[in-house]
Design a protein around this motif. Sequence first.
Motif, PDB file in Angstrom:
ATOM      1  N   LEU A  60       3.365  -5.072 -60.336  1.00  0.00           N
ATOM      2  CA  LEU A  60       3.293  -4.469 -59.006  1.00  0.00           C
ATOM      3  C   LEU A  60       3.240  -5.520 -57.909  1.00  0.00           C
ATOM      4  O   LEU A  60       3.644  -5.271 -56.774  1.00  0.00           O
ATOM      5  CB  LEU A  60       2.049  -3.574 -58.905  1.00  0.00           C
ATOM      6  CG  LEU A  60       2.026  -2.313 -59.769  1.00  0.00           C
ATOM      7  CD1 LEU A  60       0.659  -1.638 -59.659  1.00  0.00           C
ATOM      8  CD2 LEU A  60       3.119  -1.359 -59.330  1.00  0.00           C
ATOM      9  N   LEU A  61       2.732  -6.703 -58.238  1.00  0.00           N
ATOM     10  CA  LEU A  61       2.478  -7.726 -57.228  1.00  0.00           C
ATOM     11  C   LEU A  61       3.635  -8.694 -57.019  1.00  0.00           C
ATOM     12  O   LEU A  61       3.616  -9.484 -56.072  1.00  0.00           O
ATOM     13  CB  LEU A  61       1.214  -8.517 -57.608  1.00  0.00           C
ATOM     14  CG  LEU A  61      -0.096  -7.703 -57.630  1.00  0.00           C
ATOM     15  CD1 LEU A  61      -1.231  -8.544 -58.189  1.00  0.00           C
ATOM     16  CD2 LEU A  61      -0.447  -7.203 -56.235  1.00  0.00           C
ATOM     17  N   ILE A  62       4.633  -8.660 -57.887  1.00  0.00           N
ATOM     18  CA  ILE A  62       5.721  -9.637 -57.760  1.00  0.00           C
ATOM     19  C   ILE A  62       6.679  -9.303 -56.621  1.00  0.00           C
ATOM     20  O   ILE A  62       7.601 -10.063 -56.340  1.00  0.00           O
ATOM     21  CB  ILE A  62       6.522  -9.748 -59.078  1.00  0.00           C
ATOM     22  CG1 ILE A  62       7.139  -8.391 -59.450  1.00  0.00           C
ATOM     23  CG2 ILE A  62       5.652 -10.305 -60.185  1.00  0.00           C
ATOM     24  CD1 ILE A  62       8.044  -8.465 -60.660  1.00  0.00           C
ATOM     25  N   GLY A  63       6.429  -8.180 -55.938  1.00  0.00           N
ATOM     26  CA  GLY A  63       7.312  -7.809 -54.833  1.00  0.00           C
ATOM     27  C   GLY A  63       7.053  -8.587 -53.558  1.00  0.00           C
ATOM     28  O   GLY A  63       7.770  -8.410 -52.566  1.00  0.00           O
ATOM     29  N   GLY A  64       6.038  -9.453 -53.566  1.00  0.00           N
ATOM     30  CA  GLY A  64       5.774 -10.260 -52.382  1.00  0.00           C
ATOM     31  C   GLY A  64       6.831 -11.326 -52.177  1.00  0.00           C
ATOM     32  O   GLY A  64       7.608 -11.649 -53.082  1.00  0.00           O
ATOM     33  N   ALA A  65       6.852 -11.891 -50.967  1.00  0.00           N
ATOM     34  CA  ALA A  65       7.828 -12.931 -50.652  1.00  0.00           C
ATOM     35  C   ALA A  65       7.536 -14.198 -51.450  1.00  0.00           C
ATOM     36  O   ALA A  65       6.425 -14.413 -51.940  1.00  0.00           O
ATOM     37  CB  ALA A  65       7.797 -13.225 -49.158  1.00  0.00           C
ATOM     38  N   ASN A  66       8.554 -15.034 -51.551  1.00  0.00           N
ATOM     39  CA  ASN A  66       8.412 -16.309 -52.250  1.00  0.00           C
ATOM     40  C   ASN A  66       7.305 -17.129 -51.597  1.00  0.00           C
ATOM     41  O   ASN A  66       7.230 -17.254 -50.380  1.00  0.00           O
ATOM     42  CB  ASN A  66       9.732 -17.080 -52.214  1.00  0.00           C
ATOM     43  CG  ASN A  66       9.677 -18.302 -53.107  1.00  0.00           C
ATOM     44  OD1 ASN A  66       9.159 -18.248 -54.217  1.00  0.00           O
ATOM     45  ND2 ASN A  66      10.204 -19.412 -52.621  1.00  0.00           N
ATOM     46  N   GLY A  67       6.429 -17.698 -52.420  1.00  0.00           N
ATOM     47  CA  GLY A  67       5.303 -18.472 -51.906  1.00  0.00           C
ATOM     48  C   GLY A  67       4.015 -17.683 -51.864  1.00  0.00           C
ATOM     49  O   GLY A  67       2.970 -18.216 -51.489  1.00  0.00           O
ATOM     50  N   SER A  68       4.047 -16.411 -52.265  1.00  0.00           N
ATOM     51  CA  SER A  68       2.818 -15.624 -52.354  1.00  0.00           C
ATOM     52  C   SER A  68       1.928 -16.190 -53.455  1.00  0.00           C
ATOM     53  O   SER A  68       2.409 -16.746 -54.441  1.00  0.00           O
ATOM     54  CB  SER A  68       3.145 -14.157 -52.644  1.00  0.00           C
ATOM     55  OG  SER A  68       3.839 -13.555 -51.571  1.00  0.00           O
ATOM     56  N   ARG A  69       0.632 -16.051 -53.276  1.00  0.00           N
ATOM     57  CA  ARG A  69      -0.314 -16.641 -54.219  1.00  0.00           C
ATOM     58  C   ARG A  69      -1.417 -15.644 -54.578  1.00  0.00           C
ATOM     59  O   ARG A  69      -1.868 -14.860 -53.739  1.00  0.00           O
ATOM     60  CB  ARG A  69      -0.969 -17.895 -53.618  1.00  0.00           C
ATOM     61  CG  ARG A  69       0.011 -19.026 -53.294  1.00  0.00           C
ATOM     62  CD  ARG A  69       0.484 -19.710 -54.563  1.00  0.00           C
ATOM     63  NE  ARG A  69       1.336 -20.849 -54.287  1.00  0.00           N
ATOM     64  CZ  ARG A  69       2.667 -20.829 -54.325  1.00  0.00           C
ATOM     65  NH1 ARG A  69       3.284 -19.695 -54.635  1.00  0.00           N
ATOM     66  NH2 ARG A  69       3.367 -21.905 -54.072  1.00  0.00           N
ATOM     67  N   ILE A  70      -1.844 -15.724 -55.844  1.00  0.00           N
ATOM     68  CA  ILE A  70      -3.018 -14.987 -56.306  1.00  0.00           C
ATOM     69  C   ILE A  70      -4.039 -16.013 -56.772  1.00  0.00           C
ATOM     70  O   ILE A  70      -3.714 -16.894 -57.571  1.00  0.00           O
ATOM     71  CB  ILE A  70      -2.661 -14.022 -57.451  1.00  0.00           C
ATOM     72  CG1 ILE A  70      -1.602 -13.017 -56.997  1.00  0.00           C
ATOM     73  CG2 ILE A  70      -3.915 -13.289 -57.942  1.00  0.00           C
ATOM     74  CD1 ILE A  70      -1.068 -12.153 -58.127  1.00  0.00           C
ATOM     75  N   LEU A  71      -5.256 -15.903 -56.256  1.00  0.00           N
ATOM     76  CA  LEU A  71      -6.335 -16.819 -56.631  1.00  0.00           C
ATOM     77  C   LEU A  71      -7.432 -15.995 -57.305  1.00  0.00           C
ATOM     78  O   LEU A  71      -7.951 -15.041 -56.726  1.00  0.00           O
ATOM     79  CB  LEU A  71      -6.883 -17.533 -55.392  1.00  0.00           C
ATOM     80  CG  LEU A  71      -7.941 -18.612 -55.630  1.00  0.00           C
ATOM     81  CD1 LEU A  71      -7.367 -19.760 -56.462  1.00  0.00           C
ATOM     82  CD2 LEU A  71      -8.464 -19.144 -54.293  1.00  0.00           C
ATOM     83  N   VAL A  72      -7.744 -16.350 -58.549  1.00  0.00           N
ATOM     84  CA  VAL A  72      -8.713 -15.605 -59.349  1.00  0.00           C
ATOM     85  C   VAL A  72      -9.941 -16.468 -59.582  1.00  0.00           C
ATOM     86  O   VAL A  72      -9.816 -17.672 -59.865  1.00  0.00           O
ATOM     87  CB  VAL A  72      -8.087 -15.204 -60.705  1.00  0.00           C
ATOM     88  CG1 VAL A  72      -9.128 -14.591 -61.632  1.00  0.00           C
ATOM     89  CG2 VAL A  72      -6.934 -14.237 -60.496  1.00  0.00           C
ATOM     90  N   THR A  73     -11.133 -15.887 -59.469  1.00  0.00           N
ATOM     91  CA  THR A  73     -12.353 -16.599 -59.867  1.00  0.00           C
ATOM     92  C   THR A  73     -12.911 -15.929 -61.110  1.00  0.00           C
ATOM     93  O   THR A  73     -12.973 -14.705 -61.195  1.00  0.00           O
ATOM     94  CB  THR A  73     -13.418 -16.594 -58.754  1.00  0.00           C
ATOM     95  OG1 THR A  73     -13.933 -15.271 -58.584  1.00  0.00           O
ATOM     96  CG2 THR A  73     -12.837 -17.092 -57.448  1.00  0.00           C
ATOM     97  N   THR A  74     -13.309 -16.719 -62.083  1.00  0.00           N
ATOM     98  CA  THR A  74     -13.815 -16.176 -63.346  1.00  0.00           C
ATOM     99  C   THR A  74     -14.700 -17.208 -64.039  1.00  0.00           C
ATOM    100  O   THR A  74     -14.583 -18.416 -63.789  1.00  0.00           O
ATOM    101  CB  THR A  74     -12.660 -15.774 -64.271  1.00  0.00           C
ATOM    102  OG1 THR A  74     -13.184 -15.220 -65.475  1.00  0.00           O
ATOM    103  CG2 THR A  74     -11.768 -16.963 -64.609  1.00  0.00           C
ATOM    104  N   ARG A  75     -15.573 -16.713 -64.885  1.00  0.00           N
ATOM    105  CA  ARG A  75     -16.423 -17.618 -65.671  1.00  0.00           C
ATOM    106  C   ARG A  75     -15.763 -18.027 -66.992  1.00  0.00           C
ATOM    107  O   ARG A  75     -16.237 -18.931 -67.657  1.00  0.00           O
ATOM    108  CB  ARG A  75     -17.762 -16.937 -65.994  1.00  0.00           C
ATOM    109  CG  ARG A  75     -18.588 -16.574 -64.791  1.00  0.00           C
ATOM    110  CD  ARG A  75     -19.953 -16.054 -65.234  1.00  0.00           C
ATOM    111  NE  ARG A  75     -20.602 -15.268 -64.203  1.00  0.00           N
ATOM    112  CZ  ARG A  75     -21.755 -14.648 -64.345  1.00  0.00           C
ATOM    113  NH1 ARG A  75     -22.393 -14.732 -65.505  1.00  0.00           N
ATOM    114  NH2 ARG A  75     -22.278 -13.936 -63.367  1.00  0.00           N
TER     115      ARG A  75
END
Length: 852
Positions: free
Chosen positions: A293-308
């Motif tokens: 669902l999230l790959i529809g963003g423009a080139n250069g979009s970023r997802i930042l995840v925080t996890t243990r």
Amino acid sequence: MAESLLLTLAQSVLEKLASFALEEFILAWGLESDLQQVNNSLKAITAVLLDAEQNQSHNHRVQVWLEDLTDVLYDIEDAVDEFECEALRRQVVKDAGSIFIKVKRFFSSSNSLAFRFRMADKLKNLTERVAAIVKLKSDFGLTEGVNCTPVIHRERKLTYSFVDAATVIGRDDDKENIIDHLLNHVDAENVSTLAIVGIGGLGKTTLAKLVYNDGRVKSHFEMKIWACISDDFDFEEVLRKIIEAATGRKCRDWGIEQLQAFLRETINNKKYLLILDDVWYEDCRQWNELRALLIGGANGSRILVTTRKNSIASVVANVPPYKLNDLTHKNCTSLFLKCAFKDAQDVEHYPNLVKMSEEIVSKCKGVPLAVITLGSMLYCNTSEHEWRSVRNSEIWKLEQKEDGIMPALRISYEQLPSYLKRCFAYCSFFPKGYPFTDNELIGFWMAHGLLQCKNENEELEDVGLRYFKELCLRSFFQDFVPVISKVSCKMHDLLHDLALSLTQKELSIVTSTTQQISGNVRHLIFANTNSLSESLPMVLQGLAGVRTIAPSFNSGFIRKSFIEMLYLPRFQFLRNLDLRYSEIKTLPEGIGTLKHLRFLNLYMSKIGRLPNSVCKLQSLQILWLQGCDGIEELPSDMRLLISLRSLTITTKQKYLPNNGIGCLKSLQNLGIYSCGNIEFLFEDMQGLTSLRKLTIVNCSSLKRLPQSIRYMTSLEYLFIANCENLDLEMEEEESNNQTQFCRLETLTLSGLPKLVELPRWLLNSYISHLQILDLRQLPNMKELPACVTGLQLLCIFDCELLIEDLSKIPHVPQIFIDDKEFSYNPQEGTISPAILQRSLKSSIRSLYKFNI
């Protein structure tokens, strides 16, 4: 070891046994000896309670004994509350007078004799149960007062804030590395995902926020979205969180197809940054669905995840994870000293404490959360003995499991004053990552009787505010978002785990697979109300002592079938009933039997009618009906809710009648929201003698305010917004001798096109006491009167005529016009843009009564 949670409960019960309301009945019925016996027995038990709790881990009989004690303490508390309920019932009947015969029938005054015999039997039974527990006590060889070091409570200065300390010490390089990746990293995919990995309390979320709020990041991405995922990865709920964070749209009742379509449309061809904070779930299938669902963003979009967990990073990210290291000892020491001392000068005065801080910090193992919590706990405490007791605490020797509760946090809890222990523990009933507001939390504490007034003149809301501030200053809460009327915040996951460990025997999370619930449970949280088993009614048998019923706050709309399965009358000692976002059209008549109920939350529910039996709830302190736009009419006997302190309403009525809400003498907060049909409010508003906060929002048909509003002498906060037909002018009265708004501190007027100037009735005797004046979207307002010079903060937004001549704006220490700060030049009598710009939020924080 300091006071335990059970000891705190025992002390609270002893205080309630000495209450005036109970004494009245006990003396009248000749039950003094029974009460004295219970008192003496509880005091004997309390003396050995700490030793018993330390022995329970290797003595099963002691553990069972403590569980029995807990049950009887709660039952005693319930019995005391029953006496208080009866006193309130009698007061309602007495206040109604002989002309209200139906009120006497309504409250069944004819059963007083039956109540007397029933309570006499109950008290006798409790006396016998307590005596049996005391008898067993001698079998265990318990020692009185073992290791009982009393906590010395110090009044703290509430203007000190350490909120920013963890964000500025020791993480500059990490911040730059992450930003460099987000802005400059070249990847084959148009959307890349980076995971920040580290143990709990290390500062992953803090680092992500530093990045998220950096100016370079703001200008680089078209859209920024922050969503806290926490323990549960419910796919639909994750979509809701992302959509609400991105657009502000409420989508709780949307289906999966609508959610997916809207998310695609929202991010389509936009360069976005999405932060998914505190991720625990590692199911590849659901992550792949989300990524699709999230790959529809423009080139250069970023997802930042925080996890243990490294395992999660390998599932969600398509680039190597960023491993967050421990904070260096030097940085930890600097952070600790910032939290423990007022300033550098104080540090120089106490070299022995500074030396001990090095040793305490070394035990925190480079974890900022541990450093901040302990430092905040010791703030302004210059007793070497107390610092030494922290350094030498036996708790440091406890084995800490991976991602377990840190000894530093346990020590901070043990050092809390007794009255804060249960308040902190009850925060576990909110989900991890949940942003609760101060008034929501204080109301919850109030409903469970956790607030103890120092004297009869102190209001419960002020006590709760004092407790809230104390926990804030001890770093038990974080992520503060202050606004003019309230503040929201969260609890760190590790602190939530600590609170949950204290209440785990009292709390049950009910799921579709739950087959049995212990009869000792006092609080029920329903994980997903839409997938509960048909066997739920059987599972809930024998739980009359339950005090809290609430859905998990991410479970979507509550179905009607859930309420039917609950069968509310079974929970005779219920204090808190949370049915927010409910699809039920009407509450069952049986709700009137819940005489202990103090907090009824129907926020944004689809309810169309409240049964008049709700007005039997004479113990009810909080009733929230905001957003219930299906309500045709409020119950006719609202005046009987004599304990009500907070009321928010949404109704389709054209007017609110007299002899209803205006009779609620205990009411402290009244909110009237989105009542589009209301033309007039009740004229007997002067009857609200205790009202401190009045909010009127989105009442488009409201024509005028009642004359009596000018005589609400306790009002401190007045907020009127988006009432386009409201004319604030009213006829002058011949005599102005009556005291008017002598306590008003904050006035907000917004979206009132008919307002040309502040009306005379507002100006006549109170304006010099005003601290904050907030004026927004007032297109026809021309100028401010000269008498507002006592203001500390003036905010003007979208008021073109008002700012045509800035010289007419009086001198105020802090002025904000359309989001920009201005400063006053006393020599020229003019204002101009301030050289050093502050944010409005920081200015509100400095003036705001929470001061956090």
